[in-house]
Scaffold this motif. Structure first.
Motif, mmCIF file in Angstrom:
data_model
loop_
_atom_site.group_PDB
_atom_site.id
_atom_site.type_symbol
_atom_site.label_atom_id
_atom_site.label_comp_id
_atom_site.label_asym_id
_atom_site.label_seq_id
_atom_site.Cartn_x
_atom_site.Cartn_y
_atom_site.Cartn_z
ATOM 1 N N VAL A 54 34.145 74.240 3.313
ATOM 2 C CA VAL A 54 35.480 74.207 2.481
ATOM 3 C C VAL A 54 36.037 75.272 2.264
ATOM 4 O O VAL A 54 37.422 75.577 2.283
ATOM 5 C CB VAL A 54 34.956 73.351 1.143
ATOM 6 C CG1 VAL A 54 36.172 73.290 0.351
ATOM 7 C CG2 VAL A 54 34.661 71.974 1.196
ATOM 8 N N ALA B 84 35.231 68.452 4.438
ATOM 9 C CA ALA B 84 34.012 68.150 3.631
ATOM 10 C C ALA B 84 33.339 66.793 3.859
ATOM 11 O O ALA B 84 32.426 66.399 3.461
ATOM 12 C CB ALA B 84 34.002 68.426 2.184
ATOM 13 N N PRO C 294 41.041 70.134 2.475
ATOM 14 C CA PRO C 294 39.465 70.430 2.329
ATOM 15 C C PRO C 294 38.695 69.029 2.032
ATOM 16 O O PRO C 294 37.688 68.862 2.234
ATOM 17 C CB PRO C 294 39.616 70.947 0.670
ATOM 18 C CG PRO C 294 40.939 70.779 0.093
ATOM 19 C CD PRO C 294 41.882 70.619 1.362
ATOM 20 N N ALA D 238 40.559 72.349 -3.388
ATOM 21 C CA ALA D 238 39.496 72.966 -2.786
ATOM 22 C C ALA D 238 38.607 73.413 -4.092
ATOM 23 O O ALA D 238 37.301 73.676 -4.022
ATOM 24 C CB ALA D 238 39.817 74.198 -1.915
#
Length: 230
Positions: free
Chosen positions: A175, A162, A158, A65
């Motif tokens: 995120v 995204a 994450p 992340a």
């Protein structure tokens, strides 16, 4: 009619048959030591797996992340962010596996050496006790695999958050939000399984994750601006 001797005989029989409870004379039943030892062994084994799993998942989530947010600070292209996150997943999983393997194998060698010293000094009762001690030793291969899998699970979160968002700003916010919620989840699960305070664990994990993401974003943004202005 019953005679006086008959009454005395009945009283003597009744007295002879009186049962005195064990607790009345201060003798308590001994606890089942075998069950207690088994529970302790199970808890120690669970603690080892818990440590590797929670640390691996948390590291995977925070590392990937932060990497994605850092790349997003200077690149609006979703492909660059996803490639950076995927590369971080592979590199991090390999690093976690190798690091855990080396660490646990070192612990394994130390404990094996200690068992041999105890055997030479006759501190081990016999073959059965030596085998029992060897069964309690950590497995480096299992620890390495658990760490790699846990890191991958945390890192995928994450990436999935995204993957389908095209808008640059919304993607960064999603995120960060998903990472925050997942950090709270990891902290709570680790606290429940480890029998510790849930709130304290969640706050500690959350603050650490926020610091990593904020520092990565800020420094990458700063270096990006400095590089573009040169």
């Amino acid at each position: 009619m019953a005679s006086l001797d008959d009454h005395k005989t009945n009283e003597e029989i009744s007295i002879n048959h009186v049962e005195i409870p064990i607790h009345a004379i201060g003798v308590e039943p001994k606890p089942n030591q075998e069950v207690k030892e088994r529970r302790n062994i199970d808890y120690s084994q669970r603690a080892q797996w818990l440590r590797a799993a929670v640390l691996g998942a948390n590291d995977g989530l925070v590392s990937v992340a932060s990497l994605m947010i850092g790349i997003g600070a200077v690149k609006e292209n979703i492909t660059a962010m996803l490639l950076a996150g995927f590369a971080g997943l592979i590199a991090g999983a390999c690093s976690m596996a190798i690091g855990e393997f080396v660490s646990v194998y070192t612990q394994y060698d130390i404990e094996i050496a200690q068992i041999k010293r105890d055997k030479e000094n006759n501190n081990i009762g016999g073959v059965g006790e030596e085998l029992a001690q060897r069964e309690k030793l950590p497995n480096p291969f299992q620890a390495a695999l658990a760490s790699a899998l846990a890191f991958s699970v945390g890192a995928v979160i994450p990436l999935l958050a995204a993957a389908f968002i095209r808008n640059y700003k919304i993607r960064l916010v999603v995120v960060a939000v998903v990472a925050t919620l997942t950090l709270l989840l990891f902290g709570g699960v680790g606290a429940v399984l480890g029998k510790t305070l849930v709130r304290k664990s969640c706050i500690r994990v959350l603050i650490g994750g926020w610091m990593a993401m904020s520092i990565t974003f800020g420094l990458t943004k700063l270096f990006g601006i400095a590089g573009l202005s040169m």
